[in-house]
Design a protein around this motif. Structure first.
Motif, mmCIF file in Angstrom:
data_model
loop_
_atom_site.group_PDB
_atom_site.id
_atom_site.type_symbol
_atom_site.label_atom_id
_atom_site.label_comp_id
_atom_site.label_asym_id
_atom_site.label_seq_id
_atom_site.Cartn_x
_atom_site.Cartn_y
_atom_site.Cartn_z
ATOM 1 N N ASP A 1 45.308 4.563 -22.971
ATOM 2 C CA ASP A 1 45.016 3.888 -21.709
ATOM 3 C C ASP A 1 43.963 2.796 -21.866
ATOM 4 O O ASP A 1 44.058 1.736 -21.244
ATOM 5 N N GLY A 2 42.949 3.030 -22.713
ATOM 6 C CA GLY A 2 41.927 2.017 -22.925
ATOM 7 C C GLY A 2 42.480 0.768 -23.583
ATOM 8 O O GLY A 2 42.219 -0.359 -23.135
ATOM 9 N N SER A 3 43.264 0.953 -24.642
ATOM 10 C CA SER A 3 43.862 -0.184 -25.346
ATOM 11 C C SER A 3 44.839 -0.935 -24.455
ATOM 12 O O SER A 3 44.869 -2.175 -24.451
ATOM 13 N N LEU A 4 45.641 -0.199 -23.700
ATOM 14 C CA LEU A 4 46.621 -0.846 -22.826
ATOM 15 C C LEU A 4 45.931 -1.664 -21.739
ATOM 16 O O LEU A 4 46.400 -2.737 -21.363
ATOM 17 N N ALA A 5 44.808 -1.160 -21.245
ATOM 18 C CA ALA A 5 44.064 -1.901 -20.218
ATOM 19 C C ALA A 5 43.536 -3.216 -20.784
ATOM 20 O O ALA A 5 43.601 -4.271 -20.123
ATOM 21 N N ILE A 6 43.004 -3.189 -22.012
ATOM 22 C CA ILE A 6 42.492 -4.404 -22.648
ATOM 23 C C ILE A 6 43.639 -5.375 -22.932
ATOM 24 O O ILE A 6 43.522 -6.585 -22.671
ATOM 25 N N LEU A 7 44.750 -4.865 -23.448
ATOM 26 C CA LEU A 7 45.891 -5.722 -23.754
ATOM 27 C C LEU A 7 46.446 -6.366 -22.485
ATOM 28 O O LEU A 7 46.829 -7.547 -22.494
ATOM 29 N N GLN A 8 46.479 -5.607 -21.401
ATOM 30 C CA GLN A 8 46.977 -6.177 -20.151
ATOM 31 C C GLN A 8 46.074 -7.308 -19.659
ATOM 32 O O GLN A 8 46.544 -8.354 -19.204
ATOM 33 N N ARG A 9 44.769 -7.101 -19.764
ATOM 34 C CA ARG A 9 43.823 -8.142 -19.340
ATOM 35 C C ARG A 9 43.986 -9.396 -20.186
ATOM 36 O O ARG A 9 43.948 -10.530 -19.676
ATOM 37 N N LEU A 10 44.182 -9.221 -21.497
ATOM 38 C CA LEU A 10 44.416 -10.352 -22.383
ATOM 39 C C LEU A 10 45.705 -11.076 -22.008
ATOM 40 O O LEU A 10 45.748 -12.317 -21.979
#
Length: 360
Positions: free
Chosen positions: A117-126
């Motif tokens: 969930d943490g990585s996906l949140a960062i990737l989505q923001r990018l």
């Protein structure tokens, strides 16, 4: 065959078993079905910060040997938020634009990001900031990503924890001991309760259900009075002390590291009843090793589904496993709901039905 595309794939966050099965499925489906080129990006988003970006072309013959290998052939990292990236002098810098530029330099039409969930949140923001075409695949041994019933790595972690209980069973009986097994899981108790039921634990402690030391001791004494000279205890690393305090390890890394609840319980039990205890901390062993058949199967299914979503130009979504089907949901929906163990759920009812002590 669709329009020629060049897609990137990366693994982000902690490693786990089954990641290479996902990568292999993406490469096979993209290459053989659509005739696309797949670039493997190394060291997660940090590989996109390097110039030139750390990426190489992946073909079926390159990925096939890694199907049964643990970890990730692309490498990964769970350090360094790109929006506040730590520099050697201790300052923080927003390096998100470098990642977006790396995506452009590689000429990517889309990116598949495998993470929790943490990585996906960062990737989505990018992706939103740079208008990148992103499809996510959930992976975490903790199995705490919302809306998906299974995440890559969870089944292997449960299998390893279950095997550990199987092995501890015999030495516990031989020495009349209380054996405490501390397992990973971050803030959720999915590994502990699943492995505890499968491995015949007598006591399962998870963060979602409160307990008392007296309750644990009473469960041990009841076994002793019934002529059972040993006890198997499995505890999730995020379980707190009876006073509600979190147990962590001293570390100089940026992330808080859970650990030590097993030793805490051991001391508390020994101080109250006549019982010899031993503690085993399974730790990162749960992340490694040969992926289970289910992790390979789910990994292959997720990989193929992610490529099809790109072919359909459906982005900003995550593939999930629901009711024996792969379904795509928005990334926002996938990470919005944290999937802890339901104290009223089926596994909890099953454990109680087996007379396993879970708490008070």
């Amino acid at each position: 065959m669709g329009t020629q595309k060049r897609i990137g794939i990366l693994t982000s966050g902690g490693d786990c078993a089954g990641l290479n099965a996902v990568i292999r499925a993406v490469v096979h489906h993209a290459f053989n079905t659509y005739g696309w080129e797949v670039l493997g990006i190394r060291q997660a988003t940090q590989g996109l910060m390097v110039r030139p970006p750390l990426a190489s072309s992946l073909t079926p013959d390159k990925v096939d040997p890694f199907l049964t290998a643990g970890g990730t052939m692309l490498g990964t990292t769970n350090k360094g938020n790109p929006f506040a990236f730590p520099l050697p002098d201790g300052s923080l810098r927003d390096r998100s634009h470098e990642i977006i530029e790396g995506y452009r330099l590689l000429g990517l039409d889309a990116l598949i990001g495998i993470g929790g969930d943490g990585s996906l949140a960062i990737l989505q923001r990018l992706a939103q900031q740079g208008n990148l075409n992103l499809v996510g695949i959930p992976k975490t041994i903790d199995n705490d990503v919302g809306v998906t019933e299974l995440s890559i790595g969870f089944d292997t972690a449960v299998s390893i924890a279950t095997e550990a209980l199987d092995r501890l069973h015999f030495t516990a009986a031989s020495h009349s001991r209380v054996m405490i097994l501390e397992v990973m899981g971050r803030d959720a108790g999915h590994i502990a309760i699943s492995a505890g039921i499968a491995g015949g634990a007598d006591i399962i402690l998870i963060p979602e259900i409160p307990y008392t030391i007296n309750g644990i001791c009473q469960a041990i004494k009841q076994r002793q009075e019934a002529g059972k000279n040993y006890c198997l205890v499995i505890v999730a690393e995020a379980v707190r002390t009876e006073a509600g305090e979190s147990v962590t390890l001293d570390s100089d890394v940026e992330q808080c590291r859970l650990g030590g609840i097993g030793q805490y319980l051991s001391k508390q039990i020994c101080s109250r009843i006549d019982a010899e205890t031993r503690v085993t901390v399974l730790g990162h062993i749960q992340r490694g090793g040969t992926p289970s058949p289910l992790d390979r199967l789910i990994g292959a299914t997720f990989g193929v589904a992610a490529v099809d979503l790109i072919a359909e130009e459906k982005y900003d979504c995550v593939v999930t496993w629901q009711n024996r089907h792969v379904r795509s949901v928005s990334i926002r929906e996938a990470i919005l709901h944290y999937a802890a163990v339901n104290p009223e759920g089926t596994l909890v009812k099953t454990a109680r039905g087996l007379n396993i002590y879970l708490g008070d």
